[in-house]
Scaffold this motif. Structure first.
Motif, short mmCIF file in Angstrom:
data_model
loop_
_atom_site.label_atom_id
_atom_site.label_comp_id
_atom_site.label_asym_id
_atom_site.label_seq_id
_atom_site.Cartn_x
_atom_site.Cartn_y
_atom_site.Cartn_z
N ASN A 79 12.22 -1.34 -18.04
CA ASN A 79 12.88 -2.03 -17.22
C ASN A 79 13.68 -3.47 -17.95
O ASN A 79 13.87 -4.45 -17.40
N LEU A 80 13.40 -3.21 -19.37
CA LEU A 80 15.18 -3.54 -20.02
C LEU A 80 16.13 -3.12 -19.87
O LEU A 80 17.23 -4.31 -20.24
N LEU A 81 16.37 -2.06 -19.52
CA LEU A 81 17.25 -1.66 -19.64
C LEU A 81 18.14 -0.91 -18.12
O LEU A 81 19.66 -1.06 -18.04
N TYR A 82 17.26 -0.41 -17.20
CA TYR A 82 17.32 -0.23 -15.71
C TYR A 82 16.98 -0.82 -15.22
O TYR A 82 16.29 -1.93 -14.79
N THR A 83 17.92 -1.00 -13.64
CA THR A 83 17.30 -1.68 -12.26
C THR A 83 17.31 -0.73 -11.53
O THR A 83 17.09 0.38 -11.51
N ASP A 84 16.61 -1.22 -10.30
CA ASP A 84 16.35 -0.28 -9.13
C ASP A 84 17.88 0.37 -8.43
O ASP A 84 17.31 1.09 -7.51
N GLU A 85 18.78 0.26 -8.96
CA GLU A 85 20.13 0.82 -8.85
C GLU A 85 19.63 1.86 -9.86
O GLU A 85 20.72 3.00 -9.29
N ALA A 86 19.17 2.37 -10.31
CA ALA A 86 19.24 4.10 -10.59
C ALA A 86 18.29 4.71 -9.77
O ALA A 86 18.42 5.62 -9.87
N PRO A 104 0.74 -1.31 -0.32
CA PRO A 104 0.02 -0.02 -0.18
C PRO A 104 0.57 1.29 -0.05
O PRO A 104 0.77 2.24 -0.77
N ASP A 105 1.49 1.41 0.35
CA ASP A 105 2.53 2.62 0.50
C ASP A 105 3.94 2.35 -0.31
O ASP A 105 4.93 2.83 0.40
N GLY A 106 4.14 1.02 -0.69
CA GLY A 106 5.37 0.61 -2.15
C GLY A 106 6.22 2.11 -3.04
O GLY A 106 4.65 2.29 -3.40
N LYS A 107 7.51 1.56 -2.47
CA LYS A 107 7.62 2.75 -3.90
C LYS A 107 8.61 3.07 -4.29
O LYS A 107 8.41 3.14 -6.33
N ILE A 108 9.51 1.64 -4.57
CA ILE A 108 10.12 1.22 -5.60
C ILE A 108 9.96 -0.56 -5.59
O ILE A 108 9.30 -1.00 -4.01
N HIS A 109 10.87 -1.46 -6.42
CA HIS A 109 10.90 -2.28 -5.77
C HIS A 109 11.81 -2.93 -3.66
O HIS A 109 12.85 -2.65 -3.96
N GLU A 110 10.54 -3.95 -3.86
CA GLU A 110 11.42 -4.85 -2.50
C GLU A 110 12.52 -5.25 -2.55
O GLU A 110 12.68 -6.76 -3.36
N GLY A 111 13.78 -5.13 -2.32
CA GLY A 111 15.01 -5.55 -2.30
C GLY A 111 16.22 -4.81 -1.36
O GLY A 111 15.98 -4.36 -1.08
N MET A 112 17.70 -5.22 -2.27
CA MET A 112 18.30 -4.71 -1.26
C MET A 112 18.39 -3.37 -1.71
O MET A 112 19.22 -2.66 -0.55
N VAL A 113 17.88 -2.32 -1.74
CA VAL A 113 18.08 -1.22 -2.74
C VAL A 113 17.10 0.06 -1.98
O VAL A 113 17.55 0.65 -0.59
N ASN A 114 15.71 -0.86 -1.65
CA ASN A 114 15.18 -0.33 -1.16
C ASN A 114 15.13 -0.56 0.20
O ASN A 114 15.04 0.36 1.16
N ALA A 115 15.75 -1.48 1.24
CA ALA A 115 16.26 -1.60 2.26
C ALA A 115 17.62 -0.97 2.56
O ALA A 115 17.86 0.19 3.93
N SER A 116 18.21 -0.60 1.47
CA SER A 116 19.13 -0.20 1.73
C SER A 116 19.18 2.09 2.15
O SER A 116 19.25 3.21 2.77
N LEU A 117 17.89 1.79 1.08
CA LEU A 117 17.26 3.40 1.53
C LEU A 117 16.19 3.51 2.59
O LEU A 117 15.67 4.86 2.46
N GLY A 118 16.15 2.93 3.20
CA GLY A 118 15.15 2.72 4.48
C GLY A 118 13.13 3.04 3.00
O GLY A 118 12.79 3.60 4.26
N MET A 119 13.44 2.50 2.36
CA MET A 119 11.83 3.04 1.76
C MET A 119 10.94 1.58 1.49
O MET A 119 11.77 0.54 1.75
N LYS A 120 9.69 2.59 1.96
CA LYS A 120 9.27 0.73 1.21
C LYS A 120 8.77 0.34 0.14
O LYS A 120 8.84 0.93 -0.68
N GLY A 121 9.05 -0.61 0.58
CA GLY A 121 9.22 -2.07 -1.40
C GLY A 121 7.43 -2.17 -1.93
O GLY A 121 6.99 -2.65 -1.56
N ILE A 122 8.44 -2.62 -3.23
CA ILE A 122 6.98 -3.44 -3.85
C ILE A 122 7.50 -5.01 -4.29
O ILE A 122 8.07 -5.19 -5.08
N PRO A 123 7.01 -5.51 -3.48
CA PRO A 123 7.49 -7.30 -3.61
C PRO A 123 6.71 -7.48 -5.12
O PRO A 123 5.88 -7.27 -5.40
#
Length: 424
Positions: free
Chosen positions: A262-269, A189-208
């Motif tokens: 989604n073919l060129l970029y990942t959540d690291e962007a 409900p409050d996810g902003k980016i993909h749920e993974g290592m990047v969202n964890a490192s940024l402290g943001m809620k993820g979209i699994p």
């Protein structure tokens, strides 16, 4: 008086044609292909020198969003079509309208009337539910009669399983196309980016990924039960690719489209909180990106879409949590694909732009042969595209990587026998 047009020194891109990869001449008369061959030596009222460029069947983008009618300052129908033509598209299927929304025949008819006379033809998509709120089915049949090419809930609302069953059953009975974006917001409900290592490192809620796969699984089961084709867009994770691959092996007619970003970029962007990479579906992991590429190459996935979502600076240049979803992508689809598929020959992926997209929308295939409508895209794989804001014909602010220089450029298009050069 008849009008003739002759393309000279054109390198034909049509893997199913006997002259594929040969330098040919193409004669067009009154909007139809009159002849294709080497050294035709025919006279014409208009000559186009394609020296060093390929010519393929005209490209089609199978999904994007235009807020006009309603918010033309973000993107008008004309600027949408201009950006599409700049990107090599002769046709675009788009969900057009924010006020009023495209949930009735009058909006569809308006978009069709305006969109048929622009640099790229706009094929209107209608909302499958009233106001696109995923609560009650809209006047689908009436919109189809008015010219809607397909129907969808959009990307921000997903109808309940019960309502989707009803929509799929109804559209099946009329042989209409329903495009579903599998996204269960209740799981993020409050996810902003993909749920993974990047969202964890940024402290943001993820979209699994399960927010996508749980809806896709339901779609597949409904389609199996109803014995109806299934069309899903916004596929973004490796688990979805596996589900679609398995469903196709079981014999289900399932067609799937992937957003080009989604073919060129990942959540690291998103590590520097660039709001122009805040997308739905979200950019996911490198493993997901590679799975999408493989799925397109082996036929599991069918099409690549721009997923163009134009926004103005007031909607995008704000705190990341409150920034609108989406990116301005129409003019960059081809160079992004050139980069994403840089280790593959063009024969393995370029037909996605003209054959795959039409398959996804259930439209007849189009190619270059005598008697066919003269609809071409003229492009160079070795040329370069500069993503500079003042050169992009879209009005939208949200241009990803605005200073990037990408390989691959479109030189022009021909639609209904009319040549449109990209520096016009």
């Amino acid at each position: 008086m008849s009008h003739t047009l002759l393309l000279q020194n054109a390198k034909l891109f049509s893997p199913m044609h006997g002259l594929h990869d040969k330098v040919v001449e193409i004669l067009v008369k009154n909007g139809l292909i009159e002849a294709v061959g080497e050294g035709l030596g025919m006279a014409a009222s208009e000559l186009i020198d394609c020296e060093g460029a390929y010519v393929s069947a005209g490209w089609l983008d199978a999904f994007g969003v235009c807020p006009d009618p309603g918010e033309p300052w973000k993107e008008s129908l004309q600027s949408y079509a201009d950006a599409a033509q700049q990107g090599g598209f002769v046709q675009v299927a788009a969900l057009c309208g924010s006020a009023p929304k495209p949930d009735n025949e009058s909006v569809i008819a308006q978009v069709l009337q305006v969109g048929s006379n622009l640099r790229a033809e706009i094929l209107p998509i209608g909302y499958a539910t009233i106001q696109g709120d995923a609560k009650e089915m809209s006047e689908v049949h009436e919109m189809h009669r008015a010219g809607a090419v397909a129907f969808t809930d959009g990307i921000r609302c997903s109808a309940s399983v019960g309502l989707r069953y009803k929509i799929m059953q109804y559209t099946q009975s009329l042989s209409l196309n329903y495009l579903h974006f599998p996204y269960q917001k209740a799981l993020a409900p409050d996810g902003k980016i993909h749920e993974g290592m990047v969202n964890a490192s940024l402290g943001m809620k993820g979209i699994p990924s399960i927010a996508e796969t749980v809806e896709l699984l339901a779609d597949i089961e409904i389609a199996k039960y109803l014995k109806t084709p299934l069309r899903v867009m916004g596929i973004s994770c490796s688990e979805s690719v596996s589900l679609i691959r398995a469903a196709k092996k079981e014999g289900l007619k399932i067609y799937a489209a992937v957003p080009v970003m989604n073919l060129l970029y990942t959540d690291e962007a998103l590590l520097d909180f660039d709001e122009n990479f805040k997308l739905l579906p979200p950019l996911r992991s490198e493993n997901d990106r590679k799975s999408l590429l493989l799925g397109l190459l082996d036929g599991t996935l069918d099409a690549v879409v721009s997923n163009h979502h134009p926004e103005d600076i007031e909607s995008k240049k704000v705190e990341f949590d409150y920034s609108a979803w989406g990116a301005n992508t129409l003019a960059q689809v081809f160079p992004m694909m050139c980069k994403a598929f840089e280790n593959e020959t063009a024969e393995n992926w370029l037909p996605l732009l003209y054959r795959g997209s039409r398959t996804f929308l259930g439209l007849p295939e189009h190619d270059i042969y005598v008697g066919a409508e003269a609809s071409f895209t003229i492009f160079s794989i070795d040329g370069s595209y500069s993503a500079i804001e003042d050169q992009n014909k879209s009005k939208a602010y949200n241009l990803p990587s605005p200073n990037a220089i990408l390989k691959g450029c479109v030189l022009g298009t021909i639609r209904k026998g009319c040549y449109m050069k990209n520096d016009d």
